[in-house]
Design a protein around this motif. Structure first.
Motif, PDB file in Angstrom:
ATOM      1  N   ALA A  60       0.517  -1.697   0.324  1.00  0.00           N
ATOM      2  CA  ALA A  60      -0.223  -0.241  -0.003  1.00  0.00           C
ATOM      3  C   ALA A  60       0.720   1.289  -0.003  1.00  0.00           C
ATOM      4  O   ALA A  60       2.516   1.703   0.252  1.00  0.00           O
ATOM      5  CB  ALA A  60      -0.229  -0.207   1.676  1.00  0.00           C
ATOM      6  N   VAL A  61      -0.047   2.643  -0.629  1.00  0.00           N
ATOM      7  CA  VAL A  61       0.731   3.668  -0.663  1.00  0.00           C
ATOM      8  C   VAL A  61       0.826   5.179  -0.177  1.00  0.00           C
ATOM      9  O   VAL A  61      -0.659   4.876  -0.066  1.00  0.00           O
ATOM     10  CB  VAL A  61       1.848   3.991  -1.806  1.00  0.00           C
ATOM     11  CG1 VAL A  61       1.938   5.184  -2.067  1.00  0.00           C
ATOM     12  CG2 VAL A  61       2.408   2.897  -3.202  1.00  0.00           C
ATOM     13  N   LEU A  66      -2.948   6.513  -0.507  1.00  0.00           N
ATOM     14  CA  LEU A  66      -2.913   7.133  -1.567  1.00  0.00           C
ATOM     15  C   LEU A  66      -4.223   6.482  -2.987  1.00  0.00           C
ATOM     16  O   LEU A  66      -4.666   5.765  -3.034  1.00  0.00           O
ATOM     17  CB  LEU A  66      -1.649   6.386  -2.875  1.00  0.00           C
ATOM     18  CG  LEU A  66      -1.864   7.468  -4.328  1.00  0.00           C
ATOM     19  CD1 LEU A  66      -1.590   9.049  -4.364  1.00  0.00           C
ATOM     20  CD2 LEU A  66      -0.402   6.377  -4.823  1.00  0.00           C
ATOM     21  N   ILE A  76      -6.476   5.662  -6.625  1.00  0.00           N
ATOM     22  CA  ILE A  76      -5.860   5.100  -8.079  1.00  0.00           C
ATOM     23  C   ILE A  76      -5.542   5.893  -8.679  1.00  0.00           C
ATOM     24  O   ILE A  76      -4.133   5.559  -9.062  1.00  0.00           O
ATOM     25  CB  ILE A  76      -5.927   3.626  -7.805  1.00  0.00           C
ATOM     26  CG1 ILE A  76      -5.514   2.646  -8.882  1.00  0.00           C
ATOM     27  CG2 ILE A  76      -7.028   3.990  -8.591  1.00  0.00           C
ATOM     28  CD1 ILE A  76      -3.926   2.349  -7.887  1.00  0.00           C
ATOM     29  N   ASP A  77      -6.389   7.273  -8.776  1.00  0.00           N
ATOM     30  CA  ASP A  77      -5.662   8.481 -10.191  1.00  0.00           C
ATOM     31  C   ASP A  77      -4.726   9.751  -9.035  1.00  0.00           C
ATOM     32  O   ASP A  77      -5.996   9.863  -9.913  1.00  0.00           O
ATOM     33  CB  ASP A  77      -6.643   8.060 -10.349  1.00  0.00           C
ATOM     34  CG  ASP A  77      -7.317   6.945 -11.169  1.00  0.00           C
ATOM     35  OD1 ASP A  77      -6.180   6.788 -12.444  1.00  0.00           O
ATOM     36  OD2 ASP A  77      -8.281   6.576 -11.508  1.00  0.00           O
ATOM     37  N   GLU A  78      -4.709   9.271  -8.288  1.00  0.00           N
ATOM     38  CA  GLU A  78      -4.062  10.421  -7.602  1.00  0.00           C
ATOM     39  C   GLU A  78      -2.996  11.021  -7.075  1.00  0.00           C
ATOM     40  O   GLU A  78      -2.121   9.687  -6.944  1.00  0.00           O
ATOM     41  CB  GLU A  78      -4.867  10.568  -5.849  1.00  0.00           C
ATOM     42  CG  GLU A  78      -4.956  11.766  -5.135  1.00  0.00           C
ATOM     43  CD  GLU A  78      -5.048  11.604  -3.652  1.00  0.00           C
ATOM     44  OE1 GLU A  78      -5.983  12.229  -3.000  1.00  0.00           O
ATOM     45  OE2 GLU A  78      -4.767  10.309  -3.189  1.00  0.00           O
ATOM     46  N   ASP A  79      -2.521  12.258  -7.562  1.00  0.00           N
ATOM     47  CA  ASP A  79      -1.265  12.433  -7.903  1.00  0.00           C
ATOM     48  C   ASP A  79      -0.619  12.772  -5.868  1.00  0.00           C
ATOM     49  O   ASP A  79      -1.687  12.427  -5.817  1.00  0.00           O
ATOM     50  CB  ASP A  79      -0.876  13.196  -8.040  1.00  0.00           C
ATOM     51  CG  ASP A  79       0.430  14.028  -8.134  1.00  0.00           C
ATOM     52  OD1 ASP A  79       0.825  13.224  -9.713  1.00  0.00           O
ATOM     53  OD2 ASP A  79       1.169  15.146  -8.605  1.00  0.00           O
ATOM     54  N   LEU A  80       0.485  12.112  -5.970  1.00  0.00           N
ATOM     55  CA  LEU A  80       1.571  11.929  -4.842  1.00  0.00           C
ATOM     56  C   LEU A  80       1.060  13.586  -4.497  1.00  0.00           C
ATOM     57  O   LEU A  80       0.222  13.211  -2.835  1.00  0.00           O
ATOM     58  CB  LEU A  80       2.848  11.562  -4.490  1.00  0.00           C
ATOM     59  CG  LEU A  80       3.088   9.961  -5.212  1.00  0.00           C
ATOM     60  CD1 LEU A  80       4.462   9.941  -5.903  1.00  0.00           C
ATOM     61  CD2 LEU A  80       2.838   8.924  -3.898  1.00  0.00           C
ATOM     62  N   VAL A 128       5.125   7.781   2.024  1.00  0.00           N
ATOM     63  CA  VAL A 128       5.824   9.681   0.627  1.00  0.00           C
ATOM     64  C   VAL A 128       5.480  10.365   1.822  1.00  0.00           C
ATOM     65  O   VAL A 128       4.357  10.671   1.409  1.00  0.00           O
ATOM     66  CB  VAL A 128       5.366   9.280  -0.805  1.00  0.00           C
ATOM     67  CG1 VAL A 128       5.755  10.388  -1.414  1.00  0.00           C
ATOM     68  CG2 VAL A 128       5.418   7.792  -1.799  1.00  0.00           C
ATOM     69  N   HIS A 175      -4.170  -1.347  -5.422  1.00  0.00           N
ATOM     70  CA  HIS A 175      -2.787  -1.096  -4.698  1.00  0.00           C
ATOM     71  C   HIS A 175      -2.046  -0.243  -6.656  1.00  0.00           C
ATOM     72  O   HIS A 175      -2.340  -0.692  -6.836  1.00  0.00           O
ATOM     73  CB  HIS A 175      -1.906  -2.112  -3.703  1.00  0.00           C
ATOM     74  CG  HIS A 175      -2.579  -2.041  -2.450  1.00  0.00           C
ATOM     75  ND1 HIS A 175      -4.138  -2.460  -2.121  1.00  0.00           N
ATOM     76  CD2 HIS A 175      -2.136  -2.631  -1.653  1.00  0.00           C
ATOM     77  CE1 HIS A 175      -3.897  -2.260  -0.721  1.00  0.00           C
ATOM     78  NE2 HIS A 175      -3.034  -2.506  -0.310  1.00  0.00           N
ATOM     79  N   GLY A 212       5.074   9.765  -9.647  1.00  0.00           N
ATOM     80  CA  GLY A 212       3.842   8.995  -9.581  1.00  0.00           C
ATOM     81  C   GLY A 212       2.898   9.748  -9.761  1.00  0.00           C
ATOM     82  O   GLY A 212       1.594   9.386  -9.383  1.00  0.00           O
ATOM     83  N   PRO A 248       0.006   9.381 -12.143  1.00  0.00           N
ATOM     84  CA  PRO A 248      -0.910   8.135 -12.455  1.00  0.00           C
ATOM     85  C   PRO A 248      -0.880   7.958 -13.740  1.00  0.00           C
ATOM     86  O   PRO A 248      -0.626   7.040 -14.296  1.00  0.00           O
ATOM     87  CB  PRO A 248      -2.631   9.398 -11.848  1.00  0.00           C
ATOM     88  CG  PRO A 248      -2.509  10.459 -11.586  1.00  0.00           C
ATOM     89  CD  PRO A 248      -0.645  10.778 -11.427  1.00  0.00           C
ATOM     90  N   ARG A 307      -0.983   1.993 -12.638  1.00  0.00           N
ATOM     91  CA  ARG A 307      -0.089   2.657 -11.560  1.00  0.00           C
ATOM     92  C   ARG A 307       0.968   2.327 -10.907  1.00  0.00           C
ATOM     93  O   ARG A 307       0.965   1.744 -10.291  1.00  0.00           O
ATOM     94  CB  ARG A 307      -0.829   2.659 -10.351  1.00  0.00           C
ATOM     95  CG  ARG A 307      -0.988   4.274  -9.656  1.00  0.00           C
ATOM     96  CD  ARG A 307      -0.666   5.479 -10.316  1.00  0.00           C
ATOM     97  NE  ARG A 307      -0.616   6.572  -9.720  1.00  0.00           N
ATOM     98  CZ  ARG A 307      -1.069   6.980  -8.966  1.00  0.00           C
ATOM     99  NH1 ARG A 307      -1.638   7.135  -7.884  1.00  0.00           N
ATOM    100  NH2 ARG A 307       0.480   8.442  -7.763  1.00  0.00           N
TER     101      ARG A 307
END
Lengths: 222, 222
Positions: free
Chosen positions: A11-12, A49, A51-55, A94, B9, B81, B83, B90
DNA sequence: GCAAAAGTGTTACGCGTACACCCATGG
DNA sequence: CCATGGGTGTACGCGTAACACTTTTGC
């Protein structure tokens, strides 16, 4: 369990160390955990995070959800990934380092976190996960960048007096500075513009009010 | 698909930008991709994180597997990261920045990568994924650390002459340096020990051979 | 003895540091 | 008129930058 992969995936998460100046002190934003593991302990605001989201978007979103803090200076700090750092599953975090100016440090606890509060750095509570280590690194980053960039401006409102700016540097560097030398130095950088206004605050001569010429840009100096 | 989770994930990879000095130039280690996507294009060595593996271990392992390079200076650079950065799924990439001394830059292509080779920085091929951006940031890190740390020593073998060391600084900083000032400065840091040996290399006066007093430690100076 | 790189000191300038007094205001 | 913080200039020392000639070796 609808999300399946051929190989195991960690997981992130993102976690954010937000600093501000309150009561002439450097303070850090923590949330009290409302869920296991470490329920009831203090931790950095952060979360999983999408799944389609920038860090960086994730870091900002979690921060806003949990504490109501938004619109701040933020930069990536380091990625922590020791295999045993979270008891639930393998989690890569992160981490981000952020500063909020003292004029918008109102916080409100969000849904995910039972509570959110500013803490003085020298009286931090025990922290969940490896968050003490993250905070340690964030402090080192802040101390280092204070010396070679204009990051300190991010702790002040858009307009400020030179004495207020000097006070920020004194707190961050933990030493007193000579007033004349500080003014000579900071003005020689050509980063400040006089607003023309003056601040009358108490029974003494009013102070000229300045603003950063380029408030959103952290310059590298020296 | 045996590995299932309640929420989606991302995958996590590490990628490494390894620099060395060859032919009086700063060069970068790339591998030619043997698989889709971007099959046949050049990319940074790297690959997927194993579920019980530390991030830095993963970077070193992939590097060794793909190129045979090991035992080098390595530090975390940045985590990428976006997307859409990988067309498969991802993927979060934790990137590393590394230096190898010129005495052990023999590479051998490994199983995952069809080919591995050193490339001059000013003649880089087109790169897979967002690796051009990663390399850009690695170069900036190297240039910055050259100015305030002893990272340059990591590009030299254990013993070297002052002229060789000066040459490293000249290449990294892309400017010529005064010989007397350079020697005065580097010796004043007290980081070098004379070995007592001399290097005879050609028809001229032999040079004293030095070694770093603390070769594995990158000191912060200035 | 000549070519080629190693080795070596002195001077000048600019920047950072130390330091003390007058100014404008409110009460 | 007094208390409070705002605002200002100079002198010294250290560290960085500029600069040219002698030494040792191989051929």
């Amino acid at each position: 369990m609808p999300y399946c992969y051929e190989y195991p995936h960690p997981a992130v998460t993102t976690d954010v160390a937000v600093f501000t100046l309150r009561q002439q002190q450097l303070q850090l934003l923590l949330v009290r955990r409302g869920e296991d593991p470490y329920r009831g302990m203090w931790a950095l605001p952060g979360g999983f995070l999408e799944i389609d989201e920038d860090l960086e978007s994730c870091a900002k979103r979690e921060l806003k959800e949990e504490t109501g803090v938004s619109d701040l200076y933020i930069e990536q700090l380091f990625t922590f990934g020791r295999p045993d750092r979270d008891p639930r599953e393998r989690i890569i975090s992160v981490t981000y380092f952020a500063l909020v100016p003292s004029n918008k440090l109102e916080i409100r606890a969000g849904s995910d976190a039972a509570d959110a509060a500013w803490h003085s750095l020298n009286t931090l509570p025990e922290l969940a996960f490896d968050h003490a280590e993250i905070i340690q690194q964030a402090q080192e980053r802040l101390a280092a960048k204070t010396l070679y960039s204009t990051i300190a401006f991010q702790l002040l409102p858009p307009t400020f007096t030179l004495s207020e700016l000097q006070s920020v540097y004194e707190i961050l560097r933990n030493e007193t500075l000579d007033k004349r030398n500080f003014r000579k130095w900071i003005l020689s950088l050509n980063l400040l513009t006089e607003t023309g206004e003056k601040r009358m605050s108490g029974n003494h001569r009013p102070a000229k009010i300045y603003q950063a010429t380029n408030p959103d840009h952290v310059e590298i100096i020296r």
